[in-house]
Write an enzyme that holds these catalytic residues in place. Structure first.
Site: not given
Length: 217
Positions: A10, A12, A169
Site C-alpha cells: 500500500d 498512504d 496499514d
C-alpha cells in the site's frame, strides 16, 4: 520466504506518512463549510478510493453534501502543505524495498490514491522506479476491500495470488488481501488493529524494519 515470489505495498500510511496530513486537510476543508470532521470518521475512510470515500461522506452528511467541491479544496490544502513541508517516508521503507530487490522478489505498489497524486509523491521521495508495477485507484472499478486491485497487481507481476504477500496499514487493505487469496502483513498507522484485523492478518508489525527482519530470517 518459502513459495513467496512477490510483495505488494500500500502507499498512504504505509510507505508515506500522509494519513495525518490528509486528516488535517479534510478537517480544514470541511470546517470552512461548517461541517465537523472527526478522526473517528476519518479512520473509516482509510484504504478507500475517491468513489467510496464520496459514498461514505454522503451517507454521513446527507445527499446534498458538496463532496466534489470539498475534495478539491482538500487536495489543494494537501498539495500546498506538501510543497512547503515535503512528505516523510515511513520507517524502514528503503531498507525493506532494497532487501526485497536484492533477493529477487517482485514488488508492486497498489494504492487507492489516483495515479497523478501517487506518481507525484513517489517521485518526490525518489522511490517510484523501485517498483516493478504500480496500480492506482483510478485503474480499478472496485475499491478495497474488494480484491480487484491486488489481483490485477499479481496478474501484471505474473505471479499467482498465493505467491504474494500484501503489506497494508488499513483494515480494508487487509480484507482485500485475504479476499484475493494472499497473505496480509499489517503495519498499523493511525488505527490500531481490532480483533477482525488480528484474525485476518498473517503477521502484525510496528514498522517496516520489523518486516525486513522477519523476512530475512
Amino acid at each position: 520466504m518459502e513459495n513467496i515470489k512477490a510483495f505488494i505495498f500500500d502507499m498512504d500510511g504505509l510507505i508515506l506518512d500522509t494519513e495525518r496530513i490528509a486528516f488535517k486537510s479534510y478537517k480544514e476543508a470541511l470546517k470552512e463549510y461548517g461541517y465537523d470532521f472527526t478522526e473517528a470518521f476519518f479512520l473509516t475512510l482509510i484504504g478507500t478510493n475517491v468513489k467510496l470515500t464520496k459514498e461514505l461522506c454522503l451517507n454521513r452528511y446527507g445527499s446534498w453534501f458538496p463532496f466534489d467541491l470539498l475534495h478539491e479544496n482538500h487536495n489543494k490544502i494537501t498539495e500546498e502543505y506538501i510543497k512547503k513541508n515535503g512528505v516523510p517516508l515511513k520507517e524502514g521503507v528503503n531498507e525493506l524495498i532494497d532487501y526485497l530487490k536484492e533477493n529477487d522478489y517482485k514488488i508492486a505498489l497498489a494504492t487507492s490514491s489516483d495515479r497523478e497524486k501517487a506518481e507525484y509523491l513517489l517521485e518526490l521521495v525518489k522511490i517510484k522506479d523501485k517498483f516493478d508495477y504500480i496500480i492506482c485507484g483510478n485503474d480499478i472499478v472496485n475499491s478495497k476491500p474488494n480484491p480487484e486491485i491486488f489481483l490485477k497487481a499479481a496478474e501484471n507481476l505474473k505471479v499467482e495470488p498465493k505467491e504474494c504477500i500484501v503489506i497494508e496499514d488499513s483494515k480494508f487493505g487487509v480484507k482485500a488481501a485475504v479476499n484475493a487469496g494472499m497473505k496480509a502483513i499489517n503495519v498499523p498507522d493511525m488505527k490500531m488493529p481490532d480483533s477482525e484485523v488480528k484474525s485476518m492478518a498473517f503477521k502484525i508489525f510496528n514498522n517496516l524494519l520489523e518486516v525486513k527482519e522477519y523476512i530475512s530470517k
